[in-house]
Design a protein around this motif. Structure first.
Motif, PDB file in Angstrom:
ATOM      1  N   ASP A  44       1.942  43.771  55.129  1.00  0.00           N
ATOM      2  CA  ASP A  44       2.668  45.035  54.995  1.00  0.00           C
ATOM      3  C   ASP A  44       3.108  45.346  53.568  1.00  0.00           C
ATOM      4  N   LYS A  45       3.218  44.325  52.718  1.00  0.00           N
ATOM      5  CA  LYS A  45       3.750  44.549  51.376  1.00  0.00           C
ATOM      6  C   LYS A  45       2.724  44.345  50.261  1.00  0.00           C
ATOM      7  N   PHE A  46       1.591  43.723  50.557  1.00  0.00           N
ATOM      8  CA  PHE A  46       0.646  43.372  49.503  1.00  0.00           C
ATOM      9  C   PHE A  46      -0.777  43.816  49.826  1.00  0.00           C
ATOM     10  N   SER A  47      -1.473  44.262  48.783  1.00  0.00           N
ATOM     11  CA  SER A  47      -2.910  44.462  48.859  1.00  0.00           C
ATOM     12  C   SER A  47      -3.558  43.279  48.146  1.00  0.00           C
ATOM     13  N   GLN A  48      -4.861  43.115  48.325  1.00  0.00           N
ATOM     14  CA  GLN A  48      -5.525  41.974  47.696  1.00  0.00           C
ATOM     15  C   GLN A  48      -6.947  42.313  47.297  1.00  0.00           C
ATOM     16  N   TYR A  49      -7.449  41.522  46.373  1.00  0.00           N
ATOM     17  CA  TYR A  49      -8.843  41.550  45.942  1.00  0.00           C
ATOM     18  C   TYR A  49      -9.322  40.117  46.145  1.00  0.00           C
ATOM     19  N   GLY A  50     -10.042  39.869  47.240  1.00  0.00           N
ATOM     20  CA  GLY A  50     -10.301  38.496  47.641  1.00  0.00           C
ATOM     21  C   GLY A  50     -11.767  38.138  47.778  1.00  0.00           C
ATOM     22  N   THR A  51     -12.005  36.820  47.697  1.00  0.00           N
ATOM     23  CA  THR A  51     -13.347  36.270  47.815  1.00  0.00           C
ATOM     24  C   THR A  51     -13.297  34.959  48.597  1.00  0.00           C
ATOM     25  N   ALA A  52     -14.428  34.615  49.208  1.00  0.00           N
ATOM     26  CA  ALA A  52     -14.547  33.346  49.934  1.00  0.00           C
ATOM     27  C   ALA A  52     -15.726  32.540  49.402  1.00  0.00           C
ATOM     28  N   GLU A  53     -16.077  32.714  48.123  1.00  0.00           N
ATOM     29  CA  GLU A  53     -17.194  32.012  47.495  1.00  0.00           C
ATOM     30  C   GLU A  53     -16.775  30.572  47.188  1.00  0.00           C
ATOM     31  N   GLN A  54     -16.919  29.697  48.185  1.00  0.00           N
ATOM     32  CA  GLN A  54     -16.348  28.361  48.144  1.00  0.00           C
ATOM     33  C   GLN A  54     -16.776  27.528  46.942  1.00  0.00           C
ATOM     34  N   ASP A  55     -18.048  27.491  46.611  1.00  0.00           N
ATOM     35  CA  ASP A  55     -18.503  26.636  45.507  1.00  0.00           C
ATOM     36  C   ASP A  55     -17.825  27.006  44.193  1.00  0.00           C
ATOM     37  N   GLU A  56     -17.724  28.302  43.923  1.00  0.00           N
ATOM     38  CA  GLU A  56     -17.099  28.737  42.670  1.00  0.00           C
ATOM     39  C   GLU A  56     -15.580  28.553  42.717  1.00  0.00           C
ATOM     40  N   ILE A  57     -14.974  28.728  43.890  1.00  0.00           N
ATOM     41  CA  ILE A  57     -13.530  28.484  44.034  1.00  0.00           C
ATOM     42  C   ILE A  57     -13.226  27.016  43.740  1.00  0.00           C
ATOM     43  N   LEU A  58     -14.078  26.111  44.200  1.00  0.00           N
ATOM     44  CA  LEU A  58     -13.878  24.684  43.914  1.00  0.00           C
ATOM     45  C   LEU A  58     -13.921  24.409  42.406  1.00  0.00           C
ATOM     46  N   LYS A  59     -14.771  25.107  41.689  1.00  0.00           N
ATOM     47  CA  LYS A  59     -14.821  24.952  40.235  1.00  0.00           C
ATOM     48  C   LYS A  59     -13.524  25.431  39.591  1.00  0.00           C
ATOM     49  N   VAL A  60     -12.979  26.528  40.092  1.00  0.00           N
ATOM     50  CA  VAL A  60     -11.694  27.022  39.584  1.00  0.00           C
ATOM     51  C   VAL A  60     -10.603  25.991  39.852  1.00  0.00           C
ATOM     52  N   LEU A  61     -10.593  25.415  41.052  1.00  0.00           N
ATOM     53  CA  LEU A  61      -9.591  24.396  41.378  1.00  0.00           C
ATOM     54  C   LEU A  61      -9.690  23.191  40.441  1.00  0.00           C
ATOM     55  N   ASN A  62     -10.902  22.760  40.142  1.00  0.00           N
ATOM     56  CA  ASN A  62     -11.069  21.653  39.186  1.00  0.00           C
ATOM     57  C   ASN A  62     -10.522  22.028  37.817  1.00  0.00           C
ATOM     58  N   ASP A  63     -10.775  23.258  37.388  1.00  0.00           N
ATOM     59  CA  ASP A  63     -10.244  23.711  36.100  1.00  0.00           C
ATOM     60  C   ASP A  63      -8.717  23.767  36.137  1.00  0.00           C
ATOM     61  N   LEU A  64      -8.148  24.249  37.234  1.00  0.00           N
ATOM     62  CA  LEU A  64      -6.685  24.334  37.347  1.00  0.00           C
ATOM     63  C   LEU A  64      -6.035  22.957  37.321  1.00  0.00           C
ATOM     64  N   ARG A  65      -6.705  21.984  37.899  1.00  0.00           N
ATOM     65  CA  ARG A  65      -6.179  20.612  37.915  1.00  0.00           C
ATOM     66  C   ARG A  65      -5.992  20.090  36.490  1.00  0.00           C
ATOM     67  N   ASN A  66      -6.851  20.524  35.583  1.00  0.00           N
ATOM     68  CA  ASN A  66      -6.815  20.034  34.198  1.00  0.00           C
ATOM     69  C   ASN A  66      -6.304  21.074  33.201  1.00  0.00           C
ATOM     70  N   ALA A  67      -5.703  22.148  33.679  1.00  0.00           N
ATOM     71  CA  ALA A  67      -5.268  23.244  32.813  1.00  0.00           C
ATOM     72  C   ALA A  67      -4.218  22.787  31.805  1.00  0.00           C
ATOM     73  N   LYS A  68      -4.333  23.310  30.596  1.00  0.00           N
ATOM     74  CA  LYS A  68      -3.400  22.946  29.519  1.00  0.00           C
ATOM     75  C   LYS A  68      -2.605  24.128  28.969  1.00  0.00           C
ATOM     76  N   SER A  69      -3.187  25.336  28.943  1.00  0.00           N
ATOM     77  CA  SER A  69      -2.473  26.425  28.266  1.00  0.00           C
ATOM     78  C   SER A  69      -2.354  27.719  29.058  1.00  0.00           C
ATOM     79  N   GLN A  70      -3.443  28.211  29.686  1.00  0.00           N
ATOM     80  CA  GLN A  70      -3.328  29.496  30.369  1.00  0.00           C
ATOM     81  C   GLN A  70      -4.460  29.707  31.364  1.00  0.00           C
ATOM     82  N   VAL A  71      -4.201  30.616  32.287  1.00  0.00           N
ATOM     83  CA  VAL A  71      -5.205  31.073  33.233  1.00  0.00           C
ATOM     84  C   VAL A  71      -5.348  32.576  33.021  1.00  0.00           C
TER      85      VAL A  71
END
Length: 167
Positions: free
Chosen positions: A102-129
């Motif tokens: 009711d309060k939020f709109s979204q721009y979403g994806t379910a591309e699992q392989d690429e999402i996993l790559k983002v998660l790996n990058d987030l695990r090692n993030a140092k400065s910004q996303v």
């Protein structure tokens, strides 16, 4: 014409200054449908936008969400969603716009392989996303930055709850 104006109004809502002290967190719950866990990982971009990763018995998703009521009769549309962590690769997704709740709109994806790559990058993030959202149909672009504080522990907790292995 109305759809284009509505999109531009939504994009203006995205153009709010970012909050420097925000960070990442993960919430884990029991999933009644699978007997396992469901989890939601949130990275705050501003008071009105966040990047959200969800997992449950139906799969894994990534979405840029913004606080705005989804207008009845508003058409869903396809956007390009970009995510870059530190100086790493730009992860490109095809994202569908839609109502999250009711309060939020979204721009979403379910591309699992690429999402996993983002998660790996987030695990090692140092400065910004860095995040970007673009529509050639509406000639619209938006970009924002999320801090990385808490991203490592939030990602580890999310991946463990979702039983995900790195890409």
């Amino acid at each position: 014409m109305k759809a284009g104006m509505a999109v531009m109004a939504g994009m203006l809502g995205l153009a709010v200054s970012t909050l420097a002290n925000a960070g990442w967190s993960t919430t884990v719950q029991d999933d009644i449908f699978s007997g396992g866990k469901s989890a939601m990982m949130v990275g705050t971009i501003s008071a009105y936008q966040s990047v959200v990763l969800d997992c449950n018995s139906e799969g894994l998703t990534l979405a840029l969400i913004q606080q705005e009521k989804w207008q009845e009769g508003h058409d869903n549309s396809t956007w390009s969603l970009l995510v870059k962590v530190d100086d790493g690769d730009v992860h490109r997704f095809t994202a569908a716009s839609g109502r999250r709740n009711d309060k939020f709109s979204q721009y979403g994806t379910a591309e699992q392989d690429e999402i996993l790559k983002v998660l790996n990058d987030l695990r090692n993030a140092k400065s910004q996303v860095l995040l970007g959202l673009q529509s050639d149909v509406y000639n619209a672009k938006w970009s924002g930055t999320a801090p990385v504080n808490g991203s490592t522990s939030a990602t580890d907790r999310f991946m463990q709850a979702c039983k995900l292995k790195g890409a």
